[in-house]
Scaffold this motif. Structure first.
Motif, PDB file in Angstrom:
ATOM      1  N   SER A   6      10.388  -4.324   0.901  1.00 43.33           N
ATOM      2  CA  SER A   6      10.039  -3.049   0.920  1.00 43.33           C
ATOM      3  C   SER A   6       9.848  -2.068   1.581  1.00 43.33           C
ATOM      4  N   GLY A   7       8.288  -2.991   2.200  1.00 46.20           N
ATOM      5  CA  GLY A   7       7.668  -2.423   3.277  1.00 46.20           C
ATOM      6  C   GLY A   7       6.565  -2.030   1.904  1.00 46.20           C
ATOM      7  N   GLN A   8       6.357  -2.085   1.096  1.00 43.72           N
ATOM      8  CA  GLN A   8       5.381  -1.703   0.013  1.00 43.72           C
ATOM      9  C   GLN A   8       4.683  -3.011  -1.049  1.00 43.72           C
ATOM     10  N   ALA A   9       4.546  -2.162  -1.668  1.00 41.64           N
ATOM     11  CA  ALA A   9       3.842  -4.397  -2.724  1.00 41.64           C
ATOM     12  C   ALA A   9       4.916  -4.036  -3.688  1.00 41.64           C
ATOM     13  N   ARG A  10       5.395  -5.199  -3.849  1.00 42.21           N
ATOM     14  CA  ARG A  10       6.111  -5.748  -4.898  1.00 42.21           C
ATOM     15  C   ARG A  10       5.215  -6.359  -6.208  1.00 42.21           C
ATOM     16  N   LEU A  11       5.711  -5.783  -7.690  1.00 40.15           N
ATOM     17  CA  LEU A  11       5.184  -6.369  -8.845  1.00 40.15           C
ATOM     18  C   LEU A  11       6.446  -7.207  -9.514  1.00 40.15           C
ATOM     19  N   SER A  12       6.086  -8.180 -10.039  1.00 37.26           N
ATOM     20  CA  SER A  12       7.215  -8.776 -11.165  1.00 37.26           C
ATOM     21  C   SER A  12       6.317  -9.913 -12.253  1.00 37.26           C
ATOM     22  N   PHE A  13       6.750  -9.630 -13.343  1.00 43.25           N
ATOM     23  CA  PHE A  13       6.138  -9.999 -14.558  1.00 43.25           C
ATOM     24  C   PHE A  13       7.219 -11.161 -15.320  1.00 43.25           C
TER      25      PHE A  13
END
Length: 334
Positions: free
Chosen positions: A265-272
């Protein structure tokens, strides 16, 4: 060469679980879950009752934590969590199939103080969490754990119904006091989708049920009979997938499905990911399913391991699995 990907949400069904959350399971929901578990091992859930404000607060606080400098984040590093196996690990600190993942994260579990019998006995994976000194972080995570535990019970009731069992089948036998494992992961951006490096490499989850909240950036990929597909974010949904232990309990009728993550994505990705697993001391026995034949697919699996050969308690099983993810902590915990 990179694998061609298709975006086909129809292969990963979206299931309204409002009837399960209200403790009024319906045959229609059970049928949808049965088909999803047999076809892909993955499904989205909506109408789950989890407050959107709580989810937003969790995401905002997590971004605040990962924006801190490494030295500050390491103040709650996993080595300080000891036998409870909690805390922060930096990028590359977790392994999948022996290879470092391109992600950082925090491990959490049920919050237990020193008076709990399992903590007093020094049982691995039981104890207190490590929280950063960010206002409302602790309260938000603990509230989320409590809410998601109830969602876990509801989805497992639907899975029980899908197998022709009473809704309380798993709770009565294995999940009255479930082992709760919760992770918050941050994936730095990977600019080149052609690179053979992964946020998380191909794997299956080792427990009963995973309930995943993901942000709106995407990156999760699921392996189907026709190849790898994306599991894109759907607003206010969770992605559920069954793990190896449910594969074993159903004699392979419900297969745990390989998946992986690449953040382009070019951005920091969060997952939970929230893991809802059996009681630590439970011995699990295959469900008698009429007409079911154990199809051991270990030669096809990513790890070449049979999920049907294990004998012992769930605690024995899960400690062996987690120790492979963090070999540097193995001596400390086992």
């Amino acid at each position: 060469m990179a694998t061609e990907l298709t975006v086909d949400v129809s292969q990963i069904p979206v299931i309204d679980i409002s009837s399960l959350v209200s403790d009024n399971g319906l045959d229609a929901v059970a049928n949808q879950i049965r088909q999803a578990c047999r076809d892909t091992g993955f499904f989205y859930i909506v109408e789950h009752g989890v407050d959107k404000g709580l989810q937003n607060r969790l995401e905002q606080l997590s971004r605040q934590f990962f924006a801190l400098d490494l030295e500050t984040k390491m103040q709650i590093r996993m080595a300080l969590g000891g036998r409870a196996w909690r805390g922060y690990f930096p990028v590359g600190g977790e392994l999948t199939n022996g290879k470092p993942d391109l992600k950082e994260g925090i491990y959490f579990g049920s919050e237990l103080n020193q008076t709990h019998p399992a903590v007093q006995a020094g049982v691995p994976m039981f104890g207190a969490n490590l929280f950063p000194e960010i206002p409302l972080f602790r309260e938000t995570v603990l509230e989320y754990l409590a809410v998601m535990t109830q969602v876990g019970h509801a989805v497992m009731a639907g899975i029980a119904l899908s197998l022709g069992e009473d809704a309380s089948y798993f709770r009565d036998r294995y999940t009255s006091d479930p082992l709760i494992l919760f992770r918050i992961f941050n994936y730095p951006p990977q600019s080149n989708p052609q690179e053979q490096s992964w946020g998380v490499g191909e794997h299956t989850d080792y427990g009963l049920l995973t309930i995943l909240k993901q942000d709106d950036l995407g990156g999760l990929q699921v392996k189907t009979k026709s190849g790898w597909i994306d599991a894109p974010p759907i607003a206010n949904s969770f992605v559920c997938n069954i793990g190896d232990m449910l594969d074993r309990l159903t004699c392979g009728l419900y297969r745990s499905t390989p998946h992986r993550v690449k953040n382009v994505s070019g951005q920091a990705r969060l997952s939970f990911p929230f893991f809802f697993d059996p009681n630590f001391n439970a011995e699990l026995h295959p469900i008698e399913i009429k007409g079911a034949i154990v199809g051991d697919n270990k030669n096809e699996r990513w790890d070449k391991a049979s999920v049907h050969e294990f004998r012992g308690t769930y605690g024995d099983y899960v400690l062996n699995k987690v120790a492979k993810v963090f070999p540097q902590l193995r001596q400390q915990v086992l």
